[in-house]
Enzyme design. Structure first.
Site, PDB file in Angstrom:
ATOM      1  N   ASN A 128      21.176 -57.831  71.386  1.00 16.19           N
ATOM      2  CA  ASN A 128      20.980 -56.973  72.569  1.00 16.19           C
ATOM      3  C   ASN A 128      21.652 -57.562  73.810  1.00 16.19           C
ATOM      4  OD1 ASN A 128      19.069 -59.047  72.627  1.00 16.19           O
ATOM      5  ND2 ASN A 128      17.457 -57.778  73.513  1.00 16.19           N
ATOM      6  N   HIS A 176      17.693 -65.281  72.088  1.00  9.51           N
ATOM      7  CA  HIS A 176      18.478 -64.409  72.977  1.00  9.51           C
ATOM      8  C   HIS A 176      19.316 -65.296  73.898  1.00  9.51           C
ATOM      9  CE1 HIS A 176      16.283 -60.719  71.824  1.00  9.51           C
ATOM     10  NE2 HIS A 176      15.252 -61.537  71.711  1.00  9.51           N
ATOM     11  N   HIS A 180      15.781 -66.473  65.808  1.00 12.15           N
ATOM     12  CA  HIS A 180      15.541 -65.416  66.797  1.00 12.15           C
ATOM     13  C   HIS A 180      15.709 -65.971  68.211  1.00 12.15           C
ATOM     14  CE1 HIS A 180      12.960 -61.588  67.632  1.00 12.15           C
ATOM     15  NE2 HIS A 180      13.699 -61.874  68.680  1.00 12.15           N
ATOM     16  N   ASP A 226      12.013 -66.532  69.600  1.00 16.71           N
ATOM     17  CA  ASP A 226      12.206 -65.343  70.437  1.00 16.71           C
ATOM     18  C   ASP A 226      12.468 -65.763  71.883  1.00 16.71           C
ATOM     19  OD1 ASP A 226      12.492 -62.720  71.247  1.00 16.71           O
ATOM     20  OD2 ASP A 226      10.359 -62.219  71.119  1.00 16.71           O
TER      21      ASP A 226
END
Length: 428
Positions: free
Chosen positions: A90, A58, A56, A303
């Protein structure tokens, strides 16, 4: 081909061993090894782990290169001991087509600091209305196996069911951001005593738990795989434990910050503590640690959510949600799980390498430290103590909740298929 001899390392925290790397693979593991012409790394007192795998991350590219790029994000990953990361969808444009996931995958290959496995969006534009090109993303050069609308919940039960049915055909997994949107409108932090005292909109635990309950039932009905992203409450732990007791194909992750930090920190109104899902209570933190220790929670995932300075250095209500975490993850896990006796280093290898690689079906990572295996390795100094200074981060962003905090442990070396990406704590 380069030969490297790691001498006297505690493999998975056990007895000291010598590990000979020859080219891209581990040639030999034993005692008293010698190799003519090999570069020798004296590793007395250091712990050798398989390269860490993050389910996870980004990386923001394409579209938000002011926050992070694939290059800067993978450099941060290498510093943190990771040899593979899964990049969330995203981005701008959203990674909902074969073209975008292939772009991210190729950028990862070009960076050379760690492998980048793109995660595809479940729905077009993360809008929750129409399934994205799941099959095309899987069949692409990126070979996508994990799909998530992370940042948004797939709240439509029919869409979620269809996604689970679709990915079952190629042993894919849907990774759910469990957040019932109607229960979190205007929410700013965990709903509880602190939110009531501060007058901030509350984010109730049931908003997470109700989605998890629905989705484990759907996964069981379909016979497919569901993975719960950044699980954060004691109630969520019990739901996952119940689903696993039924033999259902359910996995879950927890972030380092949810293992350490609580909603009491929000009293400072410092937006660095604003995150999704929010920091919870001390009781939740203790439940998460116990669940990670007993295997109910399968793995730790960072994350890692980088933001530019202006998106965090503002009033609480206007601040973006998220924290960077790649460079501090292993230290936080050492403090909360190893130094407390809840996990040993073999357990850390299981939760931060073996299991996340298996969930993501990532070949070549999460492998044993033994002869013939790919030389994806991380060398850790568990005796190190240091104060976190984000000015020295490899990440492009600095939004860490640990600034000024002393954390244990430091990655000294990271090897990606036998090539050092980090040497003596610095990028190679």
């Amino acid at each position: 081909m380069t030969k490297i001899l790691v001498r006297g390392a505690r493999v998975l925290g056990g007895a000291a061993r010598d590990v000979l790397i020859d080219g891209e693979t581990i040639a030999e593991v034993g005692a008293g090894l010698d190799a003519d012409g090999a570069t020798v790394i004296e590793a007395d007192g250091l712990v050798l782990l398989p390269g860490l795998v993050d389910l996870h991350t980004h990386l923001r590219e394409p579209g938000r290169e002011d926050s992070e790029t694939v290059l800067t994000g993978t450099r941060a990953a290498a510093i943190g001991g990771f040899t593979a990361v899964h990049a969330m969808a995203n981005t701008f444009p959203v990674a909902d087509t074969a073209g975008v996931v292939e772009q991210v995958w190729r950028l990862g290959r070009e960076s050379g600091y760690c492998d980048v496995q793109p995660i595809g969006a479940v729905t077009v534009g993360l809008e929750g209305k129409q399934l994205a090109e799941l099959g095309a993303m899987h069949d692409s050069a990126a070979g996508v196996r994990v799909f998530s609308d992370d940042g948004k919940c797939v709240d439509d039960a029919v869409i979620m069911r269809r996604a689970l049915e679709y990915v079952k055909a190629f042993d894919g997994v849907v990774a759910q951001h469990a957040q019932e949107p109607r229960l979190t409108e205007g929410a700013q932090m965990n709903e509880g005593v602190v939110s009531a005292e501060l007058g901030l909109g509350g984010w109730p635990a049931v908003a997470e738990e109700s989605i998890i309950a629905r989705d484990v039932l759907l996964a069981a009905h379909v016979g497919s795989r569901v993975h719960i992203c950044h699980l954060s409450t004691a109630g969520s732990v019990e739901l996952v434990r119940w689903a696993k007791s039924k033999g259902w194909n359910v996995t879950a992750e927890v972030t380092p910050h949810h293992l350490l930090l609580t909603d009491e920190l929000v009293r400072s109104y410092n937006p660095v503590y604003k995150v999704n899902p929010p920091l919870r209570t001390e009781a939740d933190v203790l439940a998460l640690r116990e669940a990670l220790a007993d295997g109910t929670i399968d793995c730790v995932a960072t994350d890692h959510a980088p933001h530019p300075h202006e998106d965090k250095d503002c009033e609480w209500a206007a601040a973006a949600m998220g924290m960077v975490g790649l460079e501090t993850a292993l230290s936080v896990v050492q403090q909360t799980m190893v130094d407390t006796g809840l996990l040993d280093w073999a357990g850390v290898a299981d939760r931060m390498s073996f299991r996340p690689a298996r969930i993501g079906r990532l070949d070549g990572h999460g492998r044993p430290v033994s002869a013939g295996e790919p030389a994806n390795l991380t060398l850790v100094d568990p005796a190190y103590r240091g104060v976190v200074d984000p000015a020295g981060f490899a990440s492009r962003s600095r939004n860490t909740p640990y600034e000024g905090r002393e954390l244990p442990g430091r990655v000294t070396h990271t090897f990606l298929r036998g090539r050092a990406t980090v040497v003596d704590g610095n990028l190679a």
